[in-house]
Design an enzyme around this catalytic site. Structure first.
Site, mmCIF file in Angstrom:
data_model
loop_
_atom_site.group_PDB
_atom_site.id
_atom_site.type_symbol
_atom_site.label_atom_id
_atom_site.label_comp_id
_atom_site.label_asym_id
_atom_site.label_seq_id
_atom_site.Cartn_x
_atom_site.Cartn_y
_atom_site.Cartn_z
ATOM 1 N N ASP A 19 -9.227 10.011 5.854
ATOM 2 C CA ASP A 19 -9.574 8.746 6.627
ATOM 3 C C ASP A 19 -10.927 9.027 7.416
ATOM 4 O OD1 ASP A 19 -9.643 6.007 7.245
ATOM 5 O OD2 ASP A 19 -8.029 6.257 8.824
ATOM 6 N N HIS A 36 -18.179 7.120 1.722
ATOM 7 C CA HIS A 36 -17.237 7.329 0.702
ATOM 8 C C HIS A 36 -18.032 8.402 -0.193
ATOM 9 C CE1 HIS A 36 -14.652 4.480 1.928
ATOM 10 N NE2 HIS A 36 -15.473 3.278 1.569
ATOM 11 N N LEU A 130 -3.091 25.061 -9.573
ATOM 12 C CA LEU A 130 -2.624 24.033 -8.331
ATOM 13 C C LEU A 130 -2.369 22.539 -9.023
ATOM 14 C CD1 LEU A 130 -3.078 22.819 -5.490
ATOM 15 C CD2 LEU A 130 -5.445 22.453 -6.019
HETATM 16 C C1 IPE Z 1 -5.431 4.695 4.501
HETATM 17 O O1 IPE Z 1 -6.544 4.525 5.292
HETATM 18 C C2 IPE Z 1 -5.702 4.737 3.085
HETATM 19 C C3 IPE Z 1 -6.481 5.936 2.546
HETATM 20 C C4 IPE Z 1 -7.031 6.836 3.212
HETATM 21 C C5 IPE Z 1 -6.536 5.876 1.229
HETATM 22 P P1 IPE Z 1 -6.980 3.337 5.776
HETATM 23 O O2 IPE Z 1 -8.283 3.355 6.495
HETATM 24 O O3 IPE Z 1 -6.847 2.195 4.613
HETATM 25 O O4 IPE Z 1 -5.773 3.048 6.890
HETATM 26 P P2 IPE Z 1 -5.578 1.882 7.814
HETATM 27 O O5 IPE Z 1 -5.749 0.453 7.268
HETATM 28 O O6 IPE Z 1 -6.613 2.102 8.952
HETATM 29 O O7 IPE Z 1 -4.207 2.033 8.504
HETATM 30 C C1 IPE Z 2 -11.028 6.280 4.072
HETATM 31 O O1 IPE Z 2 -12.051 6.181 4.671
HETATM 32 C C2 IPE Z 2 -11.336 5.902 2.662
HETATM 33 C C3 IPE Z 2 -10.531 4.907 2.137
HETATM 34 C C4 IPE Z 2 -9.667 4.231 2.826
HETATM 35 C C5 IPE Z 2 -10.669 4.545 0.761
HETATM 36 P P1 IPE Z 2 -12.276 4.549 5.407
HETATM 37 O O2 IPE Z 2 -13.141 3.756 4.620
HETATM 38 O O3 IPE Z 2 -10.698 3.907 5.878
HETATM 39 O O4 IPE Z 2 -13.039 4.849 6.843
HETATM 40 P P2 IPE Z 2 -12.936 4.220 8.346
HETATM 41 O O5 IPE Z 2 -11.588 4.215 8.556
HETATM 42 O O6 IPE Z 2 -13.226 2.822 8.009
HETATM 43 O O7 IPE Z 2 -13.813 5.208 8.762
HETATM 44 MG MG MG Z 3 -9.628 4.021 7.620
#
Ligand code: IPE
Ligand code: IPE
Ligand code: MG
Length: 250
Positions: A19, A36, A130
């Site tokens: 995240d 990303h 792995l």
């Molecule tokens: C969780 O991250 C899902 C992934 C990393 C794929 P999110 O950024 O979507 O989670 P929430 O919505 O903040 O809980």
């Molecule tokens: C995690 O990073 C990737 C996915 C959920 C696909 P985020 O896109 O949730 O990044 P933040 O939380 O908005 O910074």
């Molecule tokens: Mg996120």
């Protein structure tokens, strides 16, 4: 980089919620897409670290069943990035003896992407250094629902008796069947929540939360998380003394 983690007591299975990509980009006044893309580098680092340090399974949460709620352009970008990364990395992963497995409801993906996923699984099936599990369109509640559906079908057809429903049987019907339960859970990006990831499987997992954003999460940070894990005493319900006396097997 050679990690200086203790070679004993390495977590067998590390599961990561990757995240913070969006915030990483926004901090730099760049579009979320850049975050990303930068996150893919951290995926490579984590795979390399695990392969070099005898971690058996690495599960990465790449797209949740709730992430469809994001703006359509971001969802499309994530799908395209998933497809291109898969195409680009598959041979390298295969050479490194990495076995790839996808968990999640893949019926929502394009035919082409589903085909690429299956091909990648077939290509790397025999690899043993792995197991890299990518959770895409995955949700812990979905996993429990799909397992329940299969178990009920088996009961209805007479193949299974309701008395035979045990924790072991549920394990065998989850998308993670055959994998050890995660020993170490890591969430980057500062949030301290599970966001519908592996709800059943995390029952006794050690949790590690860090504010480091995923694109910044290099092997040193992963090493810190593993060291934190190695400094903990897992008890699985026993007392601390029982574990120290080694009078119980965990
Ligand atoms: C969780 O991250 C899902 C992934 C990393 C794929 P999110 O950024 O979507 O989670 P929430 O919505 O903040 O809980
Ligand atoms: C995690 O990073 C990737 C996915 C959920 C696909 P985020 O896109 O949730 O990044 P933040 O939380 O908005 O910074
Ligand atoms: Mg996120």
């Amino acid at each position: 980089m050679t990690a200086d983690i203790l070679k004993k007591n390495v977590p067998k299975h590390i599961a990561i919620i990757m995240d913070g990509n969006g915030r990483w980009a926004q901090k730099r006044f760049m579009p979320r897409a850049i975050g990303h893309r930068a996150g893919v580098r951290s995926v490579r680092n984590a795979v390399e670290y695990c392969a070099n340090n005898e971690v058996e399974v690495l599960t990465l949460f790449a797209f949740s069943s709730e992430n469809w709620r994001r703006p359509a352009v971001e969802v499309e970008l994530l799908m395209a990035l998933f497809m291109s990364s898969l195409q680009r990395e598959i041979n390298r992963l295969d050479e490194k003896n990495v076995c790839l497995r996808f968990i999640g409801d893949r019926t929502a993906f394009s035919e082409k992407l589903q085909q690429k996923m299956t091909e990648a699984e077939i290509q790397t099936k025999g690899n043993s250094t792995l197991t890299l599990v990518i959770a895409v369109n995955y949700g812990g509640r979905w996993d429990l629902c799909q397992a329940t559906q299969t178990v009920i079908e088996k009961i209805m057809s007479g193949a299974l008796d309701k008395q035979e429903i045990t924790e072991q049987l549920i394990n065998e019907h989850l998308s993670t069947a055959g994998l050890p339960e995660p020993d170490l859970f890591i969430r980057t990006g500062g949030e301290q929540r599970v966001s519908n990831f592996m709800l059943w499987q995390l029952a006794y997992t050690e949790m590690y939360f860090t504010s480091t954003l995923w694109p910044d999460f290099d092997q040193r940070y992963l090493d810190e998380a593993v060291k934190s894990f190695q400094g903990r005493q897992r008890r699985f319900g026993h007392t601390s003394e029982q574990v120290l006396n080694q009078s119980v097997t965990l």
